[in-house]
Motif scaffolding. Structure first.
Motif, mmCIF file in Angstrom:
data_model
loop_
_atom_site.group_PDB
_atom_site.id
_atom_site.type_symbol
_atom_site.label_atom_id
_atom_site.label_comp_id
_atom_site.label_asym_id
_atom_site.label_seq_id
_atom_site.Cartn_x
_atom_site.Cartn_y
_atom_site.Cartn_z
ATOM 1 N N PHE A 1 -2.880 -3.251 -6.283
ATOM 2 C CA PHE A 1 -3.315 -1.339 -5.037
ATOM 3 C C PHE A 1 -3.149 -0.763 -6.444
ATOM 4 N N GLU A 2 -2.924 -0.585 -7.423
ATOM 5 C CA GLU A 2 -2.371 0.555 -8.314
ATOM 6 C C GLU A 2 -3.546 0.286 -9.233
ATOM 7 N N PHE B 1 -7.036 1.915 3.938
ATOM 8 C CA PHE B 1 -6.682 1.441 4.155
ATOM 9 C C PHE B 1 -7.618 -0.593 3.920
ATOM 10 N N ARG C 1 0.331 3.557 -2.977
ATOM 11 C CA ARG C 1 -0.446 5.119 -2.497
ATOM 12 C C ARG C 1 0.384 6.209 -1.920
ATOM 13 N N PHE C 2 2.140 5.769 -2.013
ATOM 14 C CA PHE C 2 2.880 7.395 -1.284
ATOM 15 C C PHE C 2 4.060 7.503 -2.556
ATOM 16 N N ARG D 1 1.286 -5.225 -4.895
ATOM 17 C CA ARG D 1 1.318 -3.410 -5.178
ATOM 18 C C ARG D 1 0.293 -3.204 -6.961
ATOM 19 N N GLU E 1 -5.736 7.281 6.327
ATOM 20 C CA GLU E 1 -5.563 6.274 5.611
ATOM 21 C C GLU E 1 -5.199 5.317 6.066
ATOM 22 N N ARG F 1 -7.705 6.029 -8.705
ATOM 23 C CA ARG F 1 -7.911 6.794 -7.947
ATOM 24 C C ARG F 1 -9.151 7.623 -7.568
ATOM 25 N N VAL G 1 -9.583 -0.465 0.572
ATOM 26 C CA VAL G 1 -8.317 -1.299 -0.378
ATOM 27 C C VAL G 1 -8.541 -3.132 -0.055
ATOM 28 N N TYR H 1 1.236 -0.942 -0.202
ATOM 29 C CA TYR H 1 -0.361 0.174 -0.444
ATOM 30 C C TYR H 1 0.708 1.319 -0.226
ATOM 31 N N THR I 1 -11.016 10.741 1.163
ATOM 32 C CA THR I 1 -10.112 11.754 1.379
ATOM 33 C C THR I 1 -10.745 12.666 1.710
ATOM 34 N N PHE J 1 -9.994 6.695 -3.938
ATOM 35 C CA PHE J 1 -9.118 7.272 -3.088
ATOM 36 C C PHE J 1 -9.471 8.487 -2.542
#
Length: 282
Positions: free
Chosen positions: A166-167, A188, A102-103, A163, A184, A171, A192, A98, A178, A174
């Motif tokens: 999750f990608e 998650f 995500r970051f 990964r 987060e 978007r 996710v 994640y 937010t 998310f």
């Protein structure tokens, strides 16, 4: 026209007959050891030596009682080790994947490539260094000597799969979460992970099969028979004074294989859905 097509299909089917015969022979040859194992598990010792290929008559259920008494502690140890290892791999690899997905942070791609490069190293090359580390930590002859290396070693491929999974999540999900004020951790856990269940199932099943069937590492790190897992315990049983009792030994093999058969029956759909829902993406 219909007659011509039917004839073509008949010739096509007939042309596949040799391939079908070869494939059926390969299937029969594959399942032959399993059939012999199950058949032998119901025989007495005299029946085993007198009529190896024959059916058991009468059936000796006592073999399974003896096999269960022998296999039970090893089975419980395997459930403990594999269950703890799978839980650790799922928890740590999902968090790490994640973060990578995500970051954005300096060196993210280089760190991820370095992590994936570990997959190229054959596990046999790390056997001695890993043994030295476990010995220095004083973990030899304990289940932690199995669980901790399994968790660290199983994370790499899991991070690679998760990964990508999750990608692939849009978007916008998310961003919407937010805007609603979700943290987060909440995103998650509640967004996710539920959307990634098929891939999480794949990771769990692959790690469970690996840790359940692993032989070499438990063989070199465990000396106490009370802590043996199934592969090492079955070898010890085979080489013990009772090893010549093949029917009871084969009954133990059947009992030892039942958990994986149940797992296969319950998780086949989830495993196939995870593997086919976009290959390496969710």
């Amino acid at each position: 026209m219909r007659t011509r097509r039917s004839g073509t299909r008949g010739l096509f089917a007939a042309g596949q007959m040799p391939a079908h015969v070869v494939l059926l022979g390969a299937v029969a040859f594959t399942f032959l050891p399993f059939a012999v194992m199950i058949l032998t598990s119901f025989k007495s010792i005299p029946q085993f030596y007198r009529d190896f290929w024959g059916l058991a008559s009468p059936i000796h259920w006592a073999n399974y009682l003896n096999g269960w008494q022998t296999v039970r502690p090893y089975l419980l140890n395997s459930i403990l080790v594999s269950g703890a290892s799978v839980a650790g791999v799922l928890m740590l690899s999902s968090i790490t994947a994640y973060v990578f997905a995500r970051f954005t942070f300096p060196g993210r791609n280089a760190l991820f490539l370095a992590l994936i490069a570990v997959l190229m190293v054959p596990s046999v090359l790390t056997l001695v260094p890993a043994f030295m580390v476990v010995r220095q930590l004083g973990l030899l002859n304990s289940h932690l000597a199995l669980i901790l290396p399994y968790v660290s070693g199983g994370q790499v491929f899991a991070i690679f799969l998760l990964r990508s999974c999750f990608e692939a999540i849009p978007r916008d999900l998310f961003d919407a979460a937010t805007v609603d004020g979700s943290s987060e951790l909440y995103i998650f856990w509640h967004v996710v992970l539920p959307l990634s269940r098929p891939m999480l199932s794949v990771v769990a099943i692959m790690n469970l099969l690996w840790t359940w069937n692993e032989f070499m590492w438990p063989f070199v790190t465990l000396n106490d028979a009370r802590k043996f897992v199934l592969p090492v315990g079955l070898l010890a049983y085979n080489t013990s004074l009772y090893g010549c009792q093949y029917p009871a030994l084969f009954a133990g093999y059947v009992i030892a294989s039942l958990p994986l058969l149940v797992l296969f029956a319950l998780t086949t759909k989830a495993f196939i859905r995870g593997m086919t829902s976009g290959a390496l993406k969710c």
